[in-house]
Design a protein around this motif. Structure first.
Motif, mmCIF file in Angstrom:
data_model
loop_
_atom_site.group_PDB
_atom_site.id
_atom_site.type_symbol
_atom_site.label_atom_id
_atom_site.label_comp_id
_atom_site.label_asym_id
_atom_site.label_seq_id
_atom_site.Cartn_x
_atom_site.Cartn_y
_atom_site.Cartn_z
ATOM 1 N N ASN A 29 -0.140 -21.329 -5.879
ATOM 2 C CA ASN A 29 1.206 -21.893 -6.013
ATOM 3 C C ASN A 29 2.134 -21.356 -4.935
ATOM 4 O O ASN A 29 2.892 -22.096 -4.301
ATOM 5 C CB ASN A 29 1.790 -21.553 -7.389
ATOM 6 C CG ASN A 29 1.079 -22.272 -8.511
ATOM 7 O OD1 ASN A 29 0.348 -23.225 -8.282
ATOM 8 N ND2 ASN A 29 1.288 -21.801 -9.724
ATOM 9 N N MET A 33 3.879 -23.444 -1.965
ATOM 10 C CA MET A 33 5.317 -23.534 -1.740
ATOM 11 C C MET A 33 5.677 -23.159 -0.305
ATOM 12 O O MET A 33 6.547 -23.769 0.309
ATOM 13 C CB MET A 33 6.051 -22.616 -2.721
ATOM 14 C CG MET A 33 6.083 -23.126 -4.141
ATOM 15 S SD MET A 33 7.066 -24.627 -4.329
ATOM 16 C CE MET A 33 8.718 -23.975 -4.156
ATOM 17 N N SER A 36 4.545 -26.143 1.773
ATOM 18 C CA SER A 36 4.895 -27.496 1.338
ATOM 19 C C SER A 36 5.893 -28.141 2.296
ATOM 20 O O SER A 36 6.586 -27.462 3.063
ATOM 21 C CB SER A 36 5.474 -27.468 -0.081
ATOM 22 O OG SER A 36 6.656 -26.702 -0.123
ATOM 23 N N LEU A 221 11.776 -21.495 0.917
ATOM 24 C CA LEU A 221 11.553 -20.794 -0.345
ATOM 25 C C LEU A 221 12.862 -20.221 -0.873
ATOM 26 O O LEU A 221 13.563 -19.498 -0.169
ATOM 27 C CB LEU A 221 10.539 -19.668 -0.140
ATOM 28 C CG LEU A 221 10.024 -18.971 -1.400
ATOM 29 C CD1 LEU A 221 9.218 -19.940 -2.247
ATOM 30 C CD2 LEU A 221 9.175 -17.769 -1.023
ATOM 31 N N TYR A 225 12.871 -18.894 -6.994
ATOM 32 C CA TYR A 225 11.421 -18.977 -7.152
ATOM 33 C C TYR A 225 10.769 -17.629 -6.868
ATOM 34 O O TYR A 225 9.849 -17.212 -7.577
ATOM 35 C CB TYR A 225 10.827 -20.037 -6.223
ATOM 36 C CG TYR A 225 9.315 -19.990 -6.244
ATOM 37 C CD1 TYR A 225 8.611 -20.444 -7.350
ATOM 38 C CD2 TYR A 225 8.605 -19.424 -5.184
ATOM 39 C CE1 TYR A 225 7.236 -20.361 -7.402
ATOM 40 C CE2 TYR A 225 7.231 -19.338 -5.231
ATOM 41 C CZ TYR A 225 6.547 -19.813 -6.338
ATOM 42 O OH TYR A 225 5.197 -19.714 -6.388
ATOM 43 N N ILE A 271 7.918 -24.652 -9.488
ATOM 44 C CA ILE A 271 7.023 -25.427 -8.625
ATOM 45 C C ILE A 271 7.208 -26.905 -8.932
ATOM 46 O O ILE A 271 6.991 -27.336 -10.063
ATOM 47 C CB ILE A 271 5.551 -25.058 -8.872
ATOM 48 C CG1 ILE A 271 5.295 -23.606 -8.492
ATOM 49 C CG2 ILE A 271 4.627 -25.973 -8.090
ATOM 50 C CD1 ILE A 271 5.182 -23.360 -7.030
ATOM 51 N N THR A 275 4.188 -31.497 -6.024
ATOM 52 C CA THR A 275 3.559 -30.726 -4.955
ATOM 53 C C THR A 275 2.042 -30.763 -5.053
ATOM 54 O O THR A 275 1.337 -30.637 -4.067
ATOM 55 C CB THR A 275 4.043 -29.262 -5.008
ATOM 56 O OG1 THR A 275 5.464 -29.252 -4.933
ATOM 57 C CG2 THR A 275 3.490 -28.452 -3.856
#
Length: 428
Positions: A29, A33, A36, A221, A225, A271, A275
């Motif tokens: 994950n 991220m 992404s 980011l 998160y 998340i 994604t």
């Protein structure tokens, strides 16, 4: 003795495998991220496909922000309902508008796309207004049916979309010259594109269409998160320590399992479901199951702390109820995933979880209240810290839920409450 020893080994191995799988998901994950892609805007499926192309004079029935009773349905608004019914196509819309010969006016519910609610990221386009419209004031050819469209409710300041000219209230009706069925399908163009490449968006604004080129960039980011990810890892590690060091104690097994599942939930909290691409609904099931089972295990563990409560164990509903809550939440999540095929699904589920958590904690305090007479003074003093910690979490969870309904993402206080829970685990 040998059988018990083998059971301990088997239990440790099973928990280690589950924890390892969830840790792999967590690391994946985080990496996902970091790598992404985004076009630095948020869009969702519109609540209606009936786009108003000409202003319509109207009188408000309900409007919470405008004091003047006279208003207009502006160009760009979406007709949602007519006389309480939601039309399926343009023909049905016209029938609802004109076929009631007894009345000279109709009641219209429309979505105001010019004044987007500030909690768009959680609730989508929900700024609905109810008006009465005289039939004589309805212009000809005032509706455009949008076969392919998503509504833009947020544009990152200084981001690639803003630099390209995208504004809140725009509709994307084509991507790279192609139509799409929904927001998830539109987002696939970003997932399949390369960083630095450009997507061609056809935009509808004030009944005029034009094309812009938006560059795909790396997702930035957020601190929210990062904090949740770290807290989630701490939970999982503490859960592993509990289950591996004290497998003979049932409270440790239950609490350790709860910490592992809740840790996975926290680390995956922000998340975006989209994604994951084609795996999004498989991951979604795991994401929904983790808090459903994790919070139930947590309440179950408290029956054995600071001592085994035989009176509670004899009352079957005490242990069964949290699992029933969890099952209902999980079933609700599956049903929503089945019926809601849009990007707003994840925000709905997160909202339900924010409500589910306080309900479980309130249930815990109700149980304590019912069985308070059977507690010794020593037990009351030992569990005092635990009750204090959960009271803080309950208060902050309720505050967070209320503020989330009003559009405020109030995560920081919840972080503090979560760290209190980690502190309790360390003390235990």
């Amino acid at each position: 003795m040998l059988a018990k020893y083998k059971n301990k080994i088997l239990y440790r191995v099973l928990i280690a495998i589950v924890a390892l799988v969830l840790l792999v998901f967590d690391v994946s994950n985080f990496a996902m991220m970091l790598t992404s892609k985004t076009d630095e805007n948020l869009y969702t499926d519109p609540p209606s496909r009936f786009y108003v192309t000409k202003p319509i004079k109207a009188r408000l029935n309900e409007c919470y922000d405008i004091k003047n009773k006279d208003c207009r349905i502006e160009v760009g608004s979406l007709i949602v309902k007519v006389n309480g019914k939601k039309p399926s196509d343009t023909t049905e819309l016209m029938e609802l508008l004109y076929n009631d010969f007894k009345n000279d006016s109709v009641e219209i519910v429309f979505a105001d796309t010019k004044n987007v609610n500030k909690d768009f990221s959680r609730r989508g386009l929900s700024n609905f207004k109810i008006v009465n419209v005289s039939k004589k004031d309805i212009p000809k050819n005032f509706i455009r049916y949008l076969h392919s469209a998503v509504f833009v409710g947020y544009v990152e300041k200084g981001g690639t979309s803003e630099r390209a000219g995208v504004k809140v209230g725009d509709f994307f009706i084509k991507v790279n010259g192609e139509e799409f069925q929904n927001a998830l399908e539109a987002n696939d163009y970003i997932l399949k594109g390369d960083k630095g490449s450009f997507l061609r968006y056809e935009i509808l604004r004030d009944n005029k269409t034009f094309e812009v080129k938006i560059q795909i960039v790396r997702f930035q980011l957020s601190i929210n998160y990062l904090l949740l990810f770290v807290i989630g890892l701490i939970y999982i590690i503490l859960g592993i320590v509990l289950t591996q060091s004290r497998p003979e104690i049932k409270a440790a097994r239950l609490l350790g399992g709860a910490m592992i599942l809740i840790g996975y939930y926290f680390s995956s909290f922000l998340i975006p479901l989209r994604t994951y691409g084609i795996f999004q609904y498989h991951i979604f099931l795991l994401f929904s199951l983790a808090p459903a089972l994790g919070f139930a295990l947590l309440i179950h563990a408290l029956v054995y702390f600071p001592r085994i409560r035989e009176d509670m164990l004899k009352t079957k509903w005490v242990i069964a109820t949290p699992y029933i809550f969890g099952l209902l939440f999980f079933i609700t999540s599956i049903l929503l995933a089945f019926f809601i095929r849009s990007m707003i699904l994840e925000t709905i589920i997160l909202g339900i979880i924010q409500l589910y958590f306080p309900i479980v904690l309130i249930y815990y305090y109700i149980v304590l209240l019912i069985f308070r007479k059977n507690r010794s003074k020593e037990e009351s003093s030992l569990s005092g810290l635990l009750n204090f910690v959960f009271l803080i979490i309950l208060i902050t969870a309720i505050i967070t839920f209320i503020l989330a309904l009003k559009g405020y993402l109030f995560f920081n206080v919840v972080y503090v409450a979560e760290l209190f829970l980690v502190l309790f685990t360390l003390i235990y």
